[in-house]
Design a protein around this motif. Structure first.
Motif, PDB file in Angstrom:
ATOM      1  N   LYS A   1      91.079  41.998 100.864  1.00 48.75           N
ATOM      2  CA  LYS A   1      92.192  41.432 100.084  1.00 48.75           C
ATOM      3  C   LYS A   1      91.850  40.934  99.428  1.00 48.75           C
ATOM      4  CE  LYS A   1      96.383  42.360 103.015  1.00 48.75           C
ATOM      5  NZ  LYS A   1      96.824  43.081 102.951  1.00 48.75           N
ATOM      6  N   PRO A   2      91.158  41.586  97.929  1.00 55.58           N
ATOM      7  CA  PRO A   2      90.108  40.553  96.806  1.00 55.58           C
ATOM      8  C   PRO A   2      91.594  39.275  96.234  1.00 55.58           C
ATOM      9  CG  PRO A   2      89.099  42.549  96.972  1.00 55.58           C
ATOM     10  CD  PRO A   2      90.832  42.990  97.990  1.00 55.58           C
ATOM     11  N   VAL A   3      90.375  38.560  96.216  1.00 60.46           N
ATOM     12  CA  VAL A   3      91.711  37.237  95.936  1.00 60.46           C
ATOM     13  C   VAL A   3      92.089  37.499  94.511  1.00 60.46           C
ATOM     14  CG1 VAL A   3      89.996  35.880  94.990  1.00 60.46           C
ATOM     15  CG2 VAL A   3      91.583  34.824  95.296  1.00 60.46           C
ATOM     16  N   GLN A   4      91.595  38.236  93.330  1.00 59.81           N
ATOM     17  CA  GLN A   4      91.580  39.161  92.224  1.00 59.81           C
ATOM     18  C   GLN A   4      92.754  39.722  92.428  1.00 59.81           C
ATOM     19  OE1 GLN A   4      88.322  39.522  94.079  1.00 59.81           O
ATOM     20  NE2 GLN A   4      86.672  38.645  92.656  1.00 59.81           N
ATOM     21  N   GLU A   5      93.192  39.910  92.824  1.00 61.54           N
ATOM     22  CA  GLU A   5      94.879  41.468  93.655  1.00 61.54           C
ATOM     23  C   GLU A   5      95.773  40.330  94.272  1.00 61.54           C
ATOM     24  OE1 GLU A   5      93.197  44.947  95.395  1.00 61.54           O
ATOM     25  OE2 GLU A   5      91.513  44.686  93.441  1.00 61.54           O
ATOM     26  N   ILE A   6      95.583  38.794  94.418  1.00 61.28           N
ATOM     27  CA  ILE A   6      96.455  38.348  95.113  1.00 61.28           C
ATOM     28  C   ILE A   6      97.438  39.056  95.081  1.00 61.28           C
ATOM     29  CG2 ILE A   6      96.287  36.453  93.919  1.00 61.28           C
ATOM     30  CD1 ILE A   6      96.320  34.920  96.906  1.00 61.28           C
ATOM     31  N   GLU A   7      98.484  38.662  93.830  1.00 59.68           N
ATOM     32  CA  GLU A   7      99.995  38.790  93.355  1.00 59.68           C
ATOM     33  C   GLU A   7     100.402  40.302  93.929  1.00 59.68           C
ATOM     34  OE1 GLU A   7     101.212  38.006  89.594  1.00 59.68           O
ATOM     35  OE2 GLU A   7      99.029  36.733  88.857  1.00 59.68           O
ATOM     36  N   ASN A   8     100.087  40.994  93.911  1.00 63.43           N
ATOM     37  CA  ASN A   8      99.792  42.517  94.891  1.00 63.43           C
ATOM     38  C   ASN A   8      99.845  42.639  95.949  1.00 63.43           C
ATOM     39  OD1 ASN A   8      99.962  43.912  92.364  1.00 63.43           O
ATOM     40  ND2 ASN A   8      97.807  44.369  91.892  1.00 63.43           N
ATOM     41  N   TRP A   9      98.921  42.640  96.661  1.00 71.29           N
ATOM     42  CA  TRP A   9      98.482  42.279  98.256  1.00 71.29           C
ATOM     43  C   TRP A   9      99.764  41.298  98.588  1.00 71.29           C
ATOM     44  CZ3 TRP A   9      97.143  38.318 100.389  1.00 71.29           C
ATOM     45  CH2 TRP A   9      95.324  37.595 100.464  1.00 71.29           C
ATOM     46  N   SER A  10      99.533  40.256  98.771  1.00 68.97           N
ATOM     47  CA  SER A  10     100.378  39.103  98.667  1.00 68.97           C
ATOM     48  C   SER A  10     102.343  39.436  99.190  1.00 68.97           C
ATOM     49  CB  SER A  10     101.025  37.424  97.778  1.00 68.97           C
ATOM     50  OG  SER A  10     101.024  37.984  97.110  1.00 68.97           O
ATOM     51  N   GLN A  11     102.836  39.912  98.598  1.00 69.99           N
ATOM     52  CA  GLN A  11     104.012  40.396  98.384  1.00 69.99           C
ATOM     53  C   GLN A  11     104.527  41.310  99.739  1.00 69.99           C
ATOM     54  OE1 GLN A  11     104.594  42.909  94.347  1.00 69.99           O
ATOM     55  NE2 GLN A  11     104.286  41.104  93.482  1.00 69.99           N
ATOM     56  N   SER A  12     103.246  41.728  99.729  1.00 68.13           N
ATOM     57  CA  SER A  12     103.396  42.892 101.200  1.00 68.13           C
ATOM     58  C   SER A  12     103.188  41.857 102.460  1.00 68.13           C
ATOM     59  CB  SER A  12     102.397  43.954 101.744  1.00 68.13           C
ATOM     60  OG  SER A  12     101.091  43.557 101.502  1.00 68.13           O
ATOM     61  N   LEU A  13     103.003  41.056 102.606  1.00 71.69           N
ATOM     62  CA  LEU A  13     103.065  39.224 103.707  1.00 71.69           C
ATOM     63  C   LEU A  13     104.536  39.165 103.868  1.00 71.69           C
ATOM     64  CD1 LEU A  13      99.384  37.805 102.500  1.00 71.69           C
ATOM     65  CD2 LEU A  13      99.823  40.107 104.401  1.00 71.69           C
ATOM     66  N   ASN A  14     104.105  38.690 105.179  1.00 73.69           N
ATOM     67  CA  ASN A  14     105.607  37.767 105.661  1.00 73.69           C
ATOM     68  C   ASN A  14     105.179  36.059 105.476  1.00 73.69           C
ATOM     69  OD1 ASN A  14     107.280  36.526 107.232  1.00 73.69           O
ATOM     70  ND2 ASN A  14     107.306  37.559 108.600  1.00 73.69           N
ATOM     71  N   LYS A  15     106.177  35.365 104.618  1.00 75.62           N
ATOM     72  CA  LYS A  15     105.782  34.363 104.581  1.00 75.62           C
ATOM     73  C   LYS A  15     105.119  33.583 105.560  1.00 75.62           C
ATOM     74  CE  LYS A  15     106.844  34.124  99.480  1.00 75.62           C
ATOM     75  NZ  LYS A  15     107.889  33.711  98.948  1.00 75.62           N
ATOM     76  N   ASP A  16     105.669  33.361 107.071  1.00 73.86           N
ATOM     77  CA  ASP A  16     105.996  32.753 108.318  1.00 73.86           C
ATOM     78  C   ASP A  16     105.030  33.351 108.881  1.00 73.86           C
ATOM     79  OD1 ASP A  16     108.196  31.358 107.212  1.00 73.86           O
ATOM     80  OD2 ASP A  16     109.323  32.731 107.787  1.00 73.86           O
ATOM     81  N   GLU A  17     104.694  34.266 108.387  1.00 75.03           N
ATOM     82  CA  GLU A  17     103.289  34.943 109.507  1.00 75.03           C
ATOM     83  C   GLU A  17     101.263  33.949 109.645  1.00 75.03           C
ATOM     84  OE1 GLU A  17     101.235  39.187 109.801  1.00 75.03           O
ATOM     85  OE2 GLU A  17     102.002  38.951 108.423  1.00 75.03           O
ATOM     86  N   PRO A  18     101.010  34.030 110.758  1.00 75.89           N
ATOM     87  CA  PRO A  18     100.037  32.997 110.322  1.00 75.89           C
ATOM     88  C   PRO A  18      98.710  34.155 109.803  1.00 75.89           C
ATOM     89  CG  PRO A  18     100.661  33.981 113.035  1.00 75.89           C
ATOM     90  CD  PRO A  18     101.252  33.981 112.032  1.00 75.89           C
ATOM     91  N   ILE A  19      98.033  33.316 109.389  1.00 77.56           N
ATOM     92  CA  ILE A  19      96.514  33.961 108.507  1.00 77.56           C
ATOM     93  C   ILE A  19      96.071  33.246 108.039  1.00 77.56           C
ATOM     94  CG2 ILE A  19      95.934  34.861 105.871  1.00 77.56           C
ATOM     95  CD1 ILE A  19      98.768  35.670 105.402  1.00 77.56           C
ATOM     96  N   VAL A  20      94.986  33.554 108.078  1.00 76.90           N
ATOM     97  CA  VAL A  20      93.155  33.019 108.063  1.00 76.90           C
ATOM     98  C   VAL A  20      92.934  33.224 106.969  1.00 76.90           C
ATOM     99  CG1 VAL A  20      91.584  32.731 109.010  1.00 76.90           C
ATOM    100  CG2 VAL A  20      93.485  32.774 110.361  1.00 76.90           C
ATOM    101  N   LEU A  21      92.340  32.623 105.966  1.00 81.98           N
ATOM    102  CA  LEU A  21      91.438  33.987 105.365  1.00 81.98           C
ATOM    103  C   LEU A  21      90.232  32.822 105.253  1.00 81.98           C
ATOM    104  CD1 LEU A  21      94.248  31.855 102.329  1.00 81.98           C
ATOM    105  CD2 LEU A  21      94.308  34.440 102.813  1.00 81.98           C
ATOM    106  N   TYR A  22      88.865  33.913 104.573  1.00 79.28           N
ATOM    107  CA  TYR A  22      87.814  33.499 104.107  1.00 79.28           C
ATOM    108  C   TYR A  22      87.195  34.457 103.382  1.00 79.28           C
ATOM    109  CZ  TYR A  22      86.067  37.901 106.391  1.00 79.28           C
ATOM    110  OH  TYR A  22      85.415  38.775 107.021  1.00 79.28           O
TER     111      TYR A  22
END
Length: 118
Positions: free
Chosen positions: A61-82
């Motif tokens: 999920k490229p950071v340049q496209e974060i506005e698009n892909w972040s909409q499909s995630l649950n805001k309370d779901e645990p997420i690890v980024l690298y």
């Protein structure tokens, strides 16, 4: 006097580098712990970087496209980024935090994660 300042500066730089390596290892370790507890693992590098090597089970999920892909995630779901070094994952972390995500972690860079792998 100049020699003393140079020696002090050298010692300070070495100490800071040691601390940053300890921190880097700790954030990667925490990332693995969170992943093992069910967190989603997200690689925010480019598709090309991802194809050259990535962590098993990571989602691209490229950071340049974060506005698009972040909409499909649950805001309370645990997420690890690298990413490659921890900078882009830090940018993604901050952006997600500002958008109300509550359970996110910046695990640093790909190499760092590989070194900390269990």
């Amino acid at each position: 006097m100049f020699k003393t300042i140079t020696s002090f500066t050298t010692c300070l730089v070495i100490a800071l580098l040691s601390l940053s390596n300890a921190f880097a290892s700790e954030r990667a370790e925490i990332g693995w712990q969170k992943f093992e507890q069910g967190a989603v693992l997200i690689d925010v590098r480019t598709k090309e970087e991802f194809e050259q090597g990535h962590l098993d089970n990571a989602q691209i999920k490229p950071v340049q496209e974060i506005e698009n892909w972040s909409q499909s995630l649950n805001k309370d779901e645990p997420i690890v980024l690298y990413c490659r070094s921890g900078n882009r994952s830090g940018i993604a972390y901050q952006w997600l935090k500002e958008k109300g995500f509550t359970n996110i972690h910046n695990a640093g860079g790909y190499s760092e994660m590989l070194q900390a792998a269990h």
